[in-house]
Design an enzyme around this catalytic site. Sequence first.
Site, PDB file in Angstrom:
ATOM      1  N   TYR A  19       9.072  -9.881   2.885  1.00  0.00           N
ATOM      2  CA  TYR A  19       8.015 -10.882   3.525  1.00  0.00           C
ATOM      3  C   TYR A  19       8.359 -12.191   4.005  1.00  0.00           C
ATOM      4  CZ  TYR A  19       5.003  -7.288   1.518  1.00  0.00           C
ATOM      5  OH  TYR A  19       4.060  -5.894   0.872  1.00  0.00           O
ATOM      6  N   ASP A 241      -7.645   3.568  -3.544  1.00  0.00           N
ATOM      7  CA  ASP A 241      -7.205   2.639  -4.250  1.00  0.00           C
ATOM      8  C   ASP A 241      -7.663   1.438  -5.406  1.00  0.00           C
ATOM      9  OD1 ASP A 241      -4.476   1.112  -4.302  1.00  0.00           O
ATOM     10  OD2 ASP A 241      -4.255   1.314  -2.087  1.00  0.00           O
TER      11      ASP A 241
HETATM   12  C1  LIG Z   1       0.333  -3.446  -3.358  1.00  0.00           C
HETATM   13  C2  LIG Z   1      -0.535  -2.547  -2.987  1.00  0.00           C
HETATM   14  C3  LIG Z   1      -0.127  -1.561  -2.794  1.00  0.00           C
HETATM   15  C4  LIG Z   1       1.295  -0.970  -2.430  1.00  0.00           C
HETATM   16  O1  LIG Z   1       2.244  -0.896  -4.143  1.00  0.00           O
HETATM   17  P1  LIG Z   1       3.461  -0.856  -3.993  1.00  0.00           P
HETATM   18  O2  LIG Z   1       4.074  -1.416  -4.928  1.00  0.00           O
HETATM   19  O3  LIG Z   1       4.343  -2.783  -3.101  1.00  0.00           O
HETATM   20  O4  LIG Z   1       4.040  -0.043  -2.830  1.00  0.00           O
HETATM   21  C5  LIG Z   1      -0.929  -0.677  -2.413  1.00  0.00           C
HETATM   22  N1  LIG Z   1      -2.287  -0.233  -2.718  1.00  0.00           N
HETATM   23  C6  LIG Z   1      -2.914  -1.874  -3.006  1.00  0.00           C
HETATM   24  C7  LIG Z   1      -3.902  -1.957  -2.846  1.00  0.00           C
HETATM   25  C8  LIG Z   1      -2.106  -2.977  -3.679  1.00  0.00           C
HETATM   26  O5  LIG Z   1      -2.650  -4.039  -3.286  1.00  0.00           O
END
Ligand SMILES: *Cc1c(COP(=O)(O)O)cnc(C)c1O
Length: 427
Positions: A19, A241
Site C-alpha cells: 500500500y 468475514d
Molecule cells: C485482513 C482482512 C482480510 C484479508 O486478509 P489477508 O490475510 O491480508 O489476505 C480479509 N477480510 C478482512 C475482514 C480482513 O480484515
Amino acid sequence: MTQAPDWYQAGMPHIWLPYAQMQTTLPPLPVKATQGTRIQLADGRILIDGIASWWTACHGYNHPVLLQALTEQAKLMPHVMFGGLVHEPALRLARRLADLLPGDLSHVFFSDSGSVAVEVAMKMAVQYWLNRGERGRNHFLSFRFGYHGDTFATMAVCDPDEGMHKHFSDVLMPQTIADLPRGEEGEAVFAKLLEIEAGKLAGIIVEPLVQGAGGMVFHDPSTLQILRRLADQHGLLLIFDEIFTGFGRTGSMFACEAAAVVPDIITLSKALTGGTLPLAATVASTRIFEAFLSEKDIHALMHGPTFMANALACAVANASLDLFASELRLEQVARIALWLEQGLAPCRNLPGVCDVRVKGAIGVVELDWIADLKGLKQALLAQHVWIRPFGRIVYLTPALTIEEEDLAGLCRAIATVLKQRDWSQEF
Ligand SMILES: *Cc1c(COP(=O)(O)O)cnc(C)c1O
C-alpha cells in the site's frame, strides 16, 4: 534516522512495500525485536504498539506459550503437504474451532491468508448452488465500507473505492454493493434490493459488527439479524468475514455471538495464530458441506493451497486457543473498552475531530479529513508510539494483553498530537 543497519541500506532498493507509493512513501522503520506490547527499532528506540501488527498479535509479541508450541512443533515437523496426509495439530485445531463456533459451523478448510479464505468461501458458495443443479447464482452482495482482501475476487466485494473498482473495471467481476441495513427503514430498502437481485446471488458477505479496513465502521447486532432474516427469505447463503473481528476483538470470541446469528460460512485468520504465522480457515455449516458429497468428483471442492494447514501454524493456533481459555482474554477486552472510552474522551472536542467510538478492544478517533497523513504519522512516532492512521481515522487495536499504563500512553499520544494542530486543515 541514526545510522540505519547495513542490511537496511543494501535491501531497501529491492523491496516493494504494501500500500505504498514507492517514490514518495515515508521510509519504513527497521525493527530489531518485539516483546509484549513493545516494538524495538534497530536504533534502540522503543515504541508502544497500538496496532498489534494488523490486529494479529492478540496475546502481545513473543508470548512464551506460543513460542514453546512453535519450537516443539518445529523439532517434530514444521510442515507436511495436506494432500493425502493429515496431522494432529490441524485435526485438533479443526475440532476445537468447530467446538468454539456457534451452530453447526463445523467443517474447516485451512488456507494461508485471509484473502484466500474469502476466495474459498466465495467458491464454496457458488459451487453449493451448482452442486444442487441451480445455475445462474454466481454473484455476491456485499457492503459499502466493506473489506475482504486484495485478490481479484475479493476486491470485487470490497467497498468500490477500497477495491479500486473503477481502476480495475475491466478485470473485476461486477458485484452488488449495498448500504448496510440499519433499522426498519434500512431493512425495507434492503428488502426491495433483494427482490430485484436475489435470483442471481449465491450469497451475502459481510464483516459482522465492525467493518475494519474500510474505516472501522460499526453497526448494531440488529443489522446482522436483518441480514440473516432476509437471506433466509430468499434462500441466500450468509458469509461472515470474521478475519478481523474473530478471537475476542469486539468483546465476544466471535462477533456473530453478539447478534446470536449463525452464518452459513465464516472466515477466520488475523489473530488465529496469535500473530506468529500465516494461517486462515473457512468454516462451513453441515448443510454447505453436505452439498459437496456425492459419487461424482465434479462435486468436490477443488482448492488446495500448497501450505494449507501448515503444522507450525496449526500448533501455534492451538496454543493461542489455550491462552484464550487460561488467561481470561475476554475480561481483558472488557477492561480495554473502558480504558479506551476514558483515554480517548479528551479527543472528542478537539478541532477536526467528528467522532470518537469504541467497541471491544477497538478505539477510533475519526476526523473530518486528514490533510497531512504523513505529518500525522511522524507526529505520532515522535510520541514513541506505533499507530497507523488511514483514511480519516486514527485508531487503536492493541494486543488484548496490554496494561493500563501502556494503553493510557497510546491514548495520550493521540490526544497530544491532535492538539498540536487541526489535522483536517492544510498547514
Ligand atoms: C485482513 C482482512 C482480510 C484479508 O486478509 P489477508 O490475510 O491480508 O489476505 C480479509 N477480510 C478482512 C475482514 C480482513 O480484515
